[in-house]
Design a protein around this motif. Sequence first.
Motif, PDB file in Angstrom:
ATOM      1  N   PRO A   1     -57.674  15.853 -78.738  1.00 54.38           N
ATOM      2  CA  PRO A   1     -58.956  15.631 -78.072  1.00 54.38           C
ATOM      3  C   PRO A   1     -60.134  15.951 -78.998  1.00 54.38           C
ATOM      4  CG  PRO A   1     -57.897  17.610 -77.217  1.00 54.38           C
ATOM      5  CD  PRO A   1     -56.942  16.991 -78.170  1.00 54.38           C
ATOM      6  N   SER A   2     -61.240  15.286 -78.781  1.00 50.60           N
ATOM      7  CA  SER A   2     -62.461  15.535 -79.566  1.00 50.60           C
ATOM      8  C   SER A   2     -63.641  15.037 -78.742  1.00 50.60           C
ATOM      9  CB  SER A   2     -62.400  14.778 -80.887  1.00 50.60           C
ATOM     10  OG  SER A   2     -62.335  13.392 -80.637  1.00 50.60           O
ATOM     11  N   ASP A   3     -64.852  15.307 -79.235  1.00 51.10           N
ATOM     12  CA  ASP A   3     -66.050  14.805 -78.556  1.00 51.10           C
ATOM     13  C   ASP A   3     -66.008  13.297 -78.437  1.00 51.10           C
ATOM     14  OD1 ASP A   3     -67.169  17.132 -78.075  1.00 51.10           O
ATOM     15  OD2 ASP A   3     -68.752  17.030 -79.611  1.00 51.10           O
ATOM     16  N   PHE A   4     -65.651  12.690 -79.557  1.00 49.52           N
ATOM     17  CA  PHE A   4     -65.644  11.232 -79.615  1.00 49.52           C
ATOM     18  C   PHE A   4     -64.609  10.654 -78.645  1.00 49.52           C
ATOM     19  CE2 PHE A   4     -64.483   7.212 -81.900  1.00 49.52           C
ATOM     20  CZ  PHE A   4     -65.657   6.550 -81.569  1.00 49.52           C
ATOM     21  N   ALA A   5     -63.468  11.351 -78.520  1.00 52.20           N
ATOM     22  CA  ALA A   5     -62.428  10.878 -77.597  1.00 52.20           C
ATOM     23  C   ALA A   5     -62.963  10.846 -76.167  1.00 52.20           C
ATOM     24  CB  ALA A   5     -61.193  11.762 -77.695  1.00 52.20           C
ATOM     25  N   GLY A   6     -63.888  11.761 -75.867  1.00 52.41           N
ATOM     26  CA  GLY A   6     -64.473  11.788 -74.529  1.00 52.41           C
ATOM     27  C   GLY A   6     -65.497  10.692 -74.304  1.00 52.41           C
ATOM     28  N   LYS A   7     -65.907  10.029 -75.422  1.00 52.63           N
ATOM     29  CA  LYS A   7     -66.952   9.006 -75.286  1.00 52.63           C
ATOM     30  C   LYS A   7     -66.427   7.592 -75.454  1.00 52.63           C
ATOM     31  CE  LYS A   7     -70.461  11.867 -77.435  1.00 52.63           C
ATOM     32  NZ  LYS A   7     -70.649  12.108 -78.858  1.00 52.63           N
ATOM     33  N   ALA A   8     -65.217   7.452 -76.011  1.00 54.01           N
ATOM     34  CA  ALA A   8     -64.700   6.117 -76.345  1.00 54.01           C
ATOM     35  C   ALA A   8     -64.610   5.256 -75.094  1.00 54.01           C
ATOM     36  CB  ALA A   8     -63.338   6.247 -76.992  1.00 54.01           C
ATOM     37  N   ASP A   9     -64.792   3.944 -75.278  1.00 57.02           N
ATOM     38  CA  ASP A   9     -64.720   3.045 -74.123  1.00 57.02           C
ATOM     39  C   ASP A   9     -63.292   2.904 -73.641  1.00 57.02           C
ATOM     40  OD1 ASP A   9     -67.562   1.811 -73.850  1.00 57.02           O
ATOM     41  OD2 ASP A   9     -67.127   1.949 -75.994  1.00 57.02           O
ATOM     42  N   ILE A  10     -62.364   2.849 -74.591  1.00 52.21           N
ATOM     43  CA  ILE A  10     -60.948   2.883 -74.235  1.00 52.21           C
ATOM     44  C   ILE A  10     -60.309   3.968 -75.097  1.00 52.21           C
ATOM     45  CG2 ILE A  10     -58.776   1.627 -74.189  1.00 52.21           C
ATOM     46  CD1 ILE A  10     -60.624   0.214 -72.402  1.00 52.21           C
ATOM     47  N   LEU A  11     -59.563   4.870 -74.458  1.00 52.09           N
ATOM     48  CA  LEU A  11     -58.877   5.913 -75.225  1.00 52.09           C
ATOM     49  C   LEU A  11     -57.372   5.716 -75.078  1.00 52.09           C
ATOM     50  CD1 LEU A  11     -58.793   8.569 -76.812  1.00 52.09           C
ATOM     51  CD2 LEU A  11     -58.883   9.768 -74.630  1.00 52.09           C
ATOM     52  N   LEU A  12     -56.705   5.505 -76.211  1.00 48.15           N
ATOM     53  CA  LEU A  12     -55.251   5.324 -76.183  1.00 48.15           C
ATOM     54  C   LEU A  12     -54.600   6.506 -76.880  1.00 48.15           C
ATOM     55  CD1 LEU A  12     -55.128   1.582 -77.266  1.00 48.15           C
ATOM     56  CD2 LEU A  12     -54.721   2.471 -74.980  1.00 48.15           C
ATOM     57  N   PRO A  13     -53.892   7.391 -76.151  1.00 48.15           N
ATOM     58  CA  PRO A  13     -53.200   8.480 -76.816  1.00 48.15           C
ATOM     59  C   PRO A  13     -52.141   7.895 -77.757  1.00 48.15           C
ATOM     60  CG  PRO A  13     -52.732   8.469 -74.458  1.00 48.15           C
ATOM     61  CD  PRO A  13     -53.707   7.383 -74.703  1.00 48.15           C
ATOM     62  N   SER A  14     -52.041   8.425 -78.949  1.00 50.10           N
ATOM     63  CA  SER A  14     -51.211   7.787 -79.959  1.00 50.10           C
ATOM     64  C   SER A  14     -50.011   8.654 -80.347  1.00 50.10           C
ATOM     65  CB  SER A  14     -52.059   7.470 -81.178  1.00 50.10           C
ATOM     66  OG  SER A  14     -51.344   6.649 -82.045  1.00 50.10           O
ATOM     67  N   SER A  15     -49.127   8.046 -81.130  1.00 54.95           N
ATOM     68  CA  SER A  15     -47.956   8.768 -81.634  1.00 54.95           C
ATOM     69  C   SER A  15     -48.305   9.378 -82.985  1.00 54.95           C
ATOM     70  CB  SER A  15     -46.802   7.791 -81.807  1.00 54.95           C
ATOM     71  OG  SER A  15     -47.218   6.675 -82.566  1.00 54.95           O
ATOM     72  N   CYS A  16     -47.666  10.496 -83.324  1.00 53.55           N
ATOM     73  CA  CYS A  16     -47.890  11.044 -84.662  1.00 53.55           C
ATOM     74  C   CYS A  16     -46.688  10.696 -85.538  1.00 53.55           C
ATOM     75  CB  CYS A  16     -48.152  12.538 -84.604  1.00 53.55           C
ATOM     76  SG  CYS A  16     -46.753  13.491 -84.092  1.00 53.55           S
ATOM     77  N   TRP A  17     -46.755  11.098 -86.809  1.00 54.34           N
ATOM     78  CA  TRP A  17     -45.768  10.607 -87.774  1.00 54.34           C
ATOM     79  C   TRP A  17     -44.340  10.966 -87.416  1.00 54.34           C
ATOM     80  CZ3 TRP A  17     -46.434  15.689 -88.101  1.00 54.34           C
ATOM     81  CH2 TRP A  17     -45.557  16.458 -88.837  1.00 54.34           C
ATOM     82  N   ALA A  18     -44.157  12.084 -86.716  1.00 51.87           N
ATOM     83  CA  ALA A  18     -42.791  12.527 -86.430  1.00 51.87           C
ATOM     84  C   ALA A  18     -42.144  11.679 -85.346  1.00 51.87           C
ATOM     85  CB  ALA A  18     -42.801  13.990 -86.000  1.00 51.87           C
ATOM     86  N   GLU A  19     -42.935  10.831 -84.706  1.00 51.93           N
ATOM     87  CA  GLU A  19     -42.418  10.087 -83.561  1.00 51.93           C
ATOM     88  C   GLU A  19     -42.183   8.615 -83.860  1.00 51.93           C
ATOM     89  OE1 GLU A  19     -44.952  13.179 -80.882  1.00 51.93           O
ATOM     90  OE2 GLU A  19     -45.734  11.188 -81.289  1.00 51.93           O
ATOM     91  N   THR A  20     -42.417   8.220 -85.088  1.00 52.24           N
ATOM     92  CA  THR A  20     -42.258   6.814 -85.404  1.00 52.24           C
ATOM     93  C   THR A  20     -41.803   6.627 -86.852  1.00 52.24           C
ATOM     94  OG1 THR A  20     -43.596   4.872 -85.878  1.00 52.24           O
ATOM     95  CG2 THR A  20     -44.786   6.854 -85.445  1.00 52.24           C
ATOM     96  N   ASP A  21     -41.283   5.464 -87.171  1.00 53.70           N
ATOM     97  CA  ASP A  21     -40.879   5.184 -88.546  1.00 53.70           C
ATOM     98  C   ASP A  21     -42.068   4.632 -89.314  1.00 53.70           C
ATOM     99  OD1 ASP A  21     -38.403   5.769 -87.594  1.00 53.70           O
ATOM    100  OD2 ASP A  21     -37.714   3.694 -87.476  1.00 53.70           O
ATOM    101  N   GLY A  22     -42.022   4.794 -90.621  1.00 54.53           N
ATOM    102  CA  GLY A  22     -43.096   4.219 -91.413  1.00 54.53           C
ATOM    103  C   GLY A  22     -42.963   4.578 -92.874  1.00 54.53           C
ATOM    104  N   THR A  23     -43.983   4.192 -93.653  1.00 54.20           N
ATOM    105  CA  THR A  23     -44.012   4.566 -95.065  1.00 54.20           C
ATOM    106  C   THR A  23     -45.403   5.037 -95.434  1.00 54.20           C
ATOM    107  OG1 THR A  23     -44.267   2.212 -95.435  1.00 54.20           O
ATOM    108  CG2 THR A  23     -42.232   3.175 -96.200  1.00 54.20           C
ATOM    109  N   TRP A  24     -45.426   6.016 -96.347  1.00 55.20           N
ATOM    110  CA  TRP A  24     -46.680   6.513 -96.878  1.00 55.20           C
ATOM    111  C   TRP A  24     -46.639   6.404 -98.394  1.00 55.20           C
ATOM    112  CZ3 TRP A  24     -46.740  11.580 -93.523  1.00 55.20           C
ATOM    113  CH2 TRP A  24     -47.370  11.304 -92.301  1.00 55.20           C
ATOM    114  N   GLU A  25     -47.798   6.182 -98.970  1.00 56.81           N
ATOM    115  CA  GLU A  25     -47.864   6.154-100.425  1.00 56.81           C
ATOM    116  C   GLU A  25     -48.583   7.412-100.891  1.00 56.81           C
ATOM    117  OE1 GLU A  25     -49.579   2.613-102.039  1.00 56.81           O
ATOM    118  OE2 GLU A  25     -49.796   3.494-104.031  1.00 56.81           O
TER     119      GLU A  25
END
Lengths: 574, 177
Positions: free
Chosen positions: A481-505
């Motif tokens: 949560p943040s100030d901006f999260a309280g103001k966004a027109d649409i707020l979508l809670p997201s997944s963090c890196w431990a919950e999904t596959d991916g690659t980082w450089e």
Amino acid sequence: MPPEPLTATFYHLPPPKSFRTVCTLRTLVKSGTIPAIIPNLMPKITVDGKLVEAKDRQMILQACLDGNINLPYYCYHPGLSIVASCRICLVEVEGIPKLVPSCQTPVRDGMVVHTRGTKVIANQKQVMEYLLVNHPLDCPVCDQAGECFLQDYSYQFGRSQSRFEEDKAKKPKKDVGKNIVLYNDRCIMCTRCVRFTREVSGQCELYVDGRGHREEIDVFPGRPLDNQLSGNVADLCPVGALLDKDFLFKQRVWLLKQVPSISPVDAGGENIFLEQNEGVVWRVKPRYNPDVNTWWISDDTRYSYKVIQSKSRLTQAMRTQYGAQVETSYGKAIDDAVVGLKAATTESGAGSLYALLSPMMACEEAYLLAKAIRAIDPNALLVSGPAPTTGEDQVFKHYMTHKETFRIKAEKVPNAAGIRRVLGLLGGPTATWDEFTTATRDDIKNLKAGWIVGNYLSSWLPANLPAPLKKGFRVLQDILPSDFAGKADILLPSSCWAETDGTWENHAGKIQPYAAAVPVPEGVLRAGDVYYTMLNRPGLYNAQAIRQEMGKMFTSVQLPSDKEAAPAFDFVEL
Amino acid sequence: MKDSDILILEEPHLSLGDQFYLPQVLKGLGTTMKHMLKVLGGTDRVIQYPEERREDMPVEDGGMLLQTYRGVHRLNKDEEGRPKCVACFMCSTACPARCIHIEAAESPWDDREKYPQKFDIDELRCIYCGMCEEACPCDAIELTHEYDIVGLTRQEMIFDKAKLLKIYDETVKDEPM
Ligand code: SF4
Ligand code: SF4
Ligand code: SF4
Ligand code: FES
């Protein structure tokens, strides 16, 4: 009397000049600056009748371990200097009358080694018996049980009964630092930890106090073990003497499953295992990678897992209605977001949308989001998210040679390079975070609506929002949560890196994949799946398929093999 | 999660016979009649539980031996009345039904490292195999002879530490096997 601070260095006077010259010569030969006088050999040795190929100047123990021959060892660690003090690794070498420490004896071509002779076995039994004389056998309450060298070797090389009838010496448990506790009576005096604080973290906090049966590991008064690498001593302690306070008593290690992952805290891309049980990550362990982090990780990485289970994680999708945020279903929120973005494009024409691609996103996710936004507005601006830094890299040096041993990058995001690569791959209008915040460019001034991704491990937006984020239709995907999260027109809670596959450089251009360790919290959809929905793709987010699609530069990335992902400890077959 | 992790289940297929409801009803009624006739003929008997209990009857008459019966668990206490358990998780690791849930913490006593802050056994999930008893290094968990445990909700049948210690007080005189 308490020991004087820093007496430890006296035990390690610098080697004489001539020896140094030899060392320098060797380094020069190795680096190819001067030609080698002696050609590099590939010595072959015979171990228990099996031919083992070793590397030049390799020790017998390492050659055996590389050749899958099981030899016990306590004090040897490939990342530290060799002291040959525990004596459990002694083997018989033909032509040498006495047993030799395999960890300290270099191979010679044609050497014949016996590891299961009577003398060797008798030595192993004796060493085990001596180590266990005063050992408390706390295994039921000891956190190391299950990954303890003493347990394993007791089973494989020791004896099943103790002949010691006297009372065992009891030594108190000690608080040696912010993250580490020392159970002195479980210590086997291998001095790995002491060598680590000297040779890798370089701050010499730990030392050996006393001699003989009074010998103990200790810290100097008023100088606790407190540096960014301190957690590693708990990993390298072969027994349950040095333990991580954070993990203490929480779980038994045999219940944990290891999932290969990458550190989310900085651009170094340290390789880690997330260890989870029943959908909860309990600890982070280093994963050996000779090119990146070798055997070690920083404490920030070690405790980064906490954000995954943070109580404050966003889990409710929201949308703004008549100026106030109201709860909504996730599916509806995505639909509303797409409708809002489309409306802005039809109203103000192409070039009015932007996507803020956070350097906490996987390359695959960034690619998908960019595609989804460009599907609505082909001229949408792609902005790379802020990459905060702490100024300078933190460098650790060997306490004597001052050679660099470990580096913690100043850039505190894992994938800034990857996002730049994705932007380059896709082309079209792009902007850096600085260009975006100063908003002097015309196309940035004209932005009407955007999709913003956060996913940072702590608060990331400045208190005074950058101009383009203050106006228009804003869709935010974030985890905290943040100030901006309280103001966004649409707020979508997201997944963090431990919950999904991916690659980082990482900062050095190394593209490293990570795997999902735990499911997303209830009420959250994985970022990849959100983009799949927006793009009307069938099925679930599949990182590997996206990598294929992204082209050659990503297809060569492979997840670590199953063997590497398996638990570091073997179960005893019953 | 991958696509291959998704399991799509179909409704079971009913044959024509299954869809006619009557044959199945008659089959069930038949079983009831069979047992009724057996009781009337004296080859089967009804026990008026709980007034009549099998442990009070001789084994030849269909009674049971309590000495070998594995009933509800108890958590043993030491001489000072503290739980003997050191929260080693051996029992929950050995448990094939995965019904023991422990949360360990640093113990408040000097002579011990660890103790169970929470210790829950789901008595409905438990299969009363006695593996936990076998695994315990401290003789801290035992199965008693109590078998008639009741509860009105599933939640009530998850026995916590306090309840398991209370069972010890109630059964302390029994010698579980
Ligand atoms: S250090 Fe190893 S052998 Fe010693 S109590 Fe802990 S698990 Fe057991
Ligand atoms: S505390 Fe662990 S690493 Fe340090 S000397 Fe003792 S056994 Fe070795
Ligand atoms: S095995 Fe015994 S001591 Fe260990 S957790 Fe279970 S009841 Fe407690
Ligand atoms: S490992 Fe060789 S002496 Fe310790």
